[in-house]
Design a protein around this motif. Structure first.
Motif, PDB file in Angstrom:
ATOM      1  N   VAL A  34       0.836  -1.203   0.000  1.00 13.82           N
ATOM      2  CA  VAL A  34       0.000   0.000   0.000  1.00 13.82           C
ATOM      3  C   VAL A  34       0.869   1.250   0.000  1.00 13.82           C
ATOM      4  O   VAL A  34       0.667   2.169  -0.805  1.00 13.82           O
ATOM      5  N   VAL A  35       1.835   1.317   0.885  1.00 14.28           N
ATOM      6  CA  VAL A  35       2.687   2.503   0.984  1.00 14.28           C
ATOM      7  C   VAL A  35       3.504   2.688  -0.289  1.00 14.28           C
ATOM      8  O   VAL A  35       3.642   3.811  -0.800  1.00 14.28           O
ATOM      9  N   ALA A  36       4.036   1.585  -0.833  1.00 14.51           N
ATOM     10  CA  ALA A  36       4.806   1.686  -2.074  1.00 14.51           C
ATOM     11  C   ALA A  36       3.940   2.197  -3.215  1.00 14.51           C
ATOM     12  O   ALA A  36       4.390   3.008  -4.041  1.00 14.51           O
ATOM     13  N   GLY A  37       2.685   1.737  -3.277  1.00 10.79           N
ATOM     14  CA  GLY A  37       1.790   2.200  -4.324  1.00 10.79           C
ATOM     15  C   GLY A  37       1.493   3.681  -4.214  1.00 10.79           C
ATOM     16  O   GLY A  37       1.461   4.405  -5.221  1.00 10.79           O
ATOM     17  N   VAL A  38       1.283   4.159  -3.000  1.00 12.21           N
ATOM     18  CA  VAL A  38       1.016   5.588  -2.793  1.00 12.21           C
ATOM     19  C   VAL A  38       2.219   6.422  -3.208  1.00 12.21           C
ATOM     20  O   VAL A  38       2.080   7.443  -3.897  1.00 12.21           O
ATOM     21  N   ARG A  39       3.384   6.013  -2.815  1.00 11.31           N
ATOM     22  CA  ARG A  39       4.595   6.770  -3.167  1.00 11.31           C
ATOM     23  C   ARG A  39       4.844   6.754  -4.674  1.00 11.31           C
ATOM     24  O   ARG A  39       5.273   7.752  -5.261  1.00 11.31           O
ATOM     25  N   SER A  78       3.595  14.626  -0.317  1.00 14.53           N
ATOM     26  CA  SER A  78       3.797  16.068  -0.144  1.00 14.53           C
ATOM     27  C   SER A  78       2.978  16.903  -1.115  1.00 14.53           C
ATOM     28  O   SER A  78       2.859  18.116  -0.920  1.00 14.53           O
ATOM     29  N   ARG A  79       2.405  16.275  -2.131  1.00 12.02           N
ATOM     30  CA  ARG A  79       1.769  17.049  -3.189  1.00 12.02           C
ATOM     31  C   ARG A  79       0.324  16.645  -3.464  1.00 12.02           C
ATOM     32  O   ARG A  79      -0.537  17.499  -3.680  1.00 12.02           O
ATOM     33  N   MET A  80       0.022  15.363  -3.472  1.00 11.93           N
ATOM     34  CA  MET A  80      -1.312  14.906  -3.847  1.00 11.93           C
ATOM     35  C   MET A  80      -2.368  15.431  -2.880  1.00 11.93           C
ATOM     36  O   MET A  80      -2.164  15.475  -1.669  1.00 11.93           O
ATOM     37  N   ARG A  81      -3.529  15.810  -3.430  1.00 17.23           N
ATOM     38  CA  ARG A  81      -4.678  16.095  -2.585  1.00 17.23           C
ATOM     39  C   ARG A  81      -5.120  14.812  -1.883  1.00 17.23           C
ATOM     40  O   ARG A  81      -4.894  13.721  -2.400  1.00 17.23           O
ATOM     41  N   LEU A  82      -5.759  14.948  -0.715  1.00 18.60           N
ATOM     42  CA  LEU A  82      -6.077  13.801   0.137  1.00 18.60           C
ATOM     43  C   LEU A  82      -7.566  13.756   0.425  1.00 18.60           C
ATOM     44  O   LEU A  82      -8.148  14.765   0.830  1.00 18.60           O
ATOM     45  N   PHE A 106      -4.844  21.345   7.951  1.00 15.44           N
ATOM     46  CA  PHE A 106      -3.791  22.245   8.427  1.00 15.44           C
ATOM     47  C   PHE A 106      -2.417  21.584   8.306  1.00 15.44           C
ATOM     48  O   PHE A 106      -1.463  22.174   7.797  1.00 15.44           O
ATOM     49  N   LEU A 107      -2.317  20.341   8.773  1.00 15.90           N
ATOM     50  CA  LEU A 107      -1.023  19.658   8.758  1.00 15.90           C
ATOM     51  C   LEU A 107      -0.560  19.312   7.347  1.00 15.90           C
ATOM     52  O   LEU A 107       0.641  19.206   7.091  1.00 15.90           O
ATOM     53  N   SER A 108      -1.504  19.114   6.427  1.00  8.81           N
ATOM     54  CA  SER A 108      -1.139  18.767   5.038  1.00  8.81           C
ATOM     55  C   SER A 108      -1.065  20.003   4.141  1.00  8.81           C
ATOM     56  O   SER A 108      -0.971  19.873   2.923  1.00  8.81           O
ATOM     57  N   ASP A 109      -1.142  21.183   4.733  1.00 10.65           N
ATOM     58  CA  ASP A 109      -1.065  22.445   4.005  1.00 10.65           C
ATOM     59  C   ASP A 109      -2.189  22.586   2.974  1.00 10.65           C
ATOM     60  O   ASP A 109      -1.966  22.926   1.818  1.00 10.65           O
TER      61      ASP A 109
END
Length: 353
Positions: A34-39, A78-82, A106-109
């Motif tokens: 999962v983490v590898a796919g997100v990155r 750091s960039r993708m919307r969540l 706030f934390l994700s800018d």
């Protein structure tokens, strides 16, 4: 802006062998995958990251809790919307959800998107001891009040609210979300008049579950009509689609992949966790009945060679779709994800120049 925004739906559950539900190539939930796919999605330039919100789902019922997962993955990107896919309004009290949303935004800018839903799985709610209102119209009304309450809290001013569903006294929600009006609000589907009313009056973005072009056109027409009836310009409502995606090089690859799904289907028997899901999916696509044919999958989902997928994305765009949230059917393999980003997207961009 890109010709088509693309979102990556993080596969936080496994449903091996079921080609018409999200993760047919994923045998077992795996944190590293999962983490590898997100990155990888962020590296490839995907615009948004989405996490499902369920208590149990998939062949064995194993799914990560959505909000915890989204907060964790915010720190991996750091960039993708969540955003959550259909954040279950019944799983968290709205005042608490407002605070959680403000904090993550706030934390994700300012990257958070609020895709909220009245909920549909009564079984899932009652199993965990959450209150369940069987009347969908009342659940929709609860979402409406939740949105009004959240926006009041996000002003940063002490908020008192006495409503049909929520009561708060002098609540303070600071720091507020980054955006002046809070996150964009997404609302999905077009089942009934209460939902259409909610969309027309409160949504910034409308989203459809997987649907063929004809069905999708009918849904968009219903949503546009609902907006017009209420004095809203339908063009002010963004239209988006959540669907399954499989991109392959040639017909031989397609046969290999579908043979793999068939083999996994035989290997893994159906479990208790999915018995109520098929009926709900049929609500969005009433023509679904029994065993799915390969043709029906091609019609409903985004499947084919890069050229074929690009052609269908252009057709979606002509209907007004501006973003597609992608469930990659070959995950944990990254082939489809990479082909879509590296072979299909450049074709779409070239077509715009």
């Amino acid at each position: 802006m890109k010709a088509m925004q693309l979102g990556f739906a993080a596969p936080i559950f496994a449903n091996p062998g079921v080609a018409d539900f999200r993760t047919p190539n994923f045998e077992k939930l795996d944190r590293a995958a999962v983490v590898a796919g997100v990155r990888e999605a962020e590296r490839l330039g995907y615009d948004s990251l989405w996490v499902a919100d369920h208590m149990f789902l998939g062949r064995d019922g194993a799914i990560l809790e959505g909000w915890t997962t989204l907060a964790y993955l915010a720190g991996c990107t750091s960039r993708m919307r969540l955003g959550p896919i259909h954040l279950g309004n019944g799983f968290r009290p709205a005042p608490l959800a407002a605070k959680m949303i403000a904090t993550l935004d706030f934390l994700s800018d300012g990257r958070f998107e609020l895709f909220i839903d009245p909920g549909w799985r009564g079984r899932e709610h009652t199993a965990y001891g959450f209150e369940w209102e069987p009347d969908r119209a009342k659940r929709v009304a609860q979402v409406e009040e939740a949105l009004v309450l959240m926006r009041a809290l996000w002003s940063g001013e002490p908020t008192t609210h006495k409503g049909d569903f929520y009561d708060i006294e002098g609540a303070i929600c600071t720091p507020p979300p980054v955006g002046r009006n809070g996150p964009r609000v997404w609302i999905g589907e077009a089942f009934d008049e209460p939902t259409l009313d909610l969309i027309a009056r409160h949504a910034d973005v409308w989203n459809s579950m997987p649907a063929g072009l004809d069905v999708l056109a009918e849904k968009i027409a219903r949503v546009d009509h609902a907006c017009a009836e209420r004095g809203r310009d339908p063009r002010t409502l963004a239209k988006t689609l959540e669907t399954q995606v499989l991109v392959y090089e040639d017909a031989a690859d397609a046969e290999r992949l579908f043979a793999r799904f068939d083999e996994l289907s035989r290997r893994y028997p159906s479990g208790e966790a999915m018995t109520d899901v098929v009926e709900f999916v049929k609500q969005g696509n009433p023509h679904l009945d029994g065993q799915r044919s390969r043709d029906s999958l091609y019609d409903e989902f985004l499947i084919g060679t890069p050229d074929e997928v690009a052609a269908k994305l252009r057709a979606y765009s002509e209907l007004g779709i501006t973003e597609v949230i992608c469930w990659f059917m070959d995950f944990p393999d990254f082939t489809s994800m990479r082909l879509l980003a590296e072979s299909v997207v450049p074709t779409l961009e070239a077509g715009r120049s």
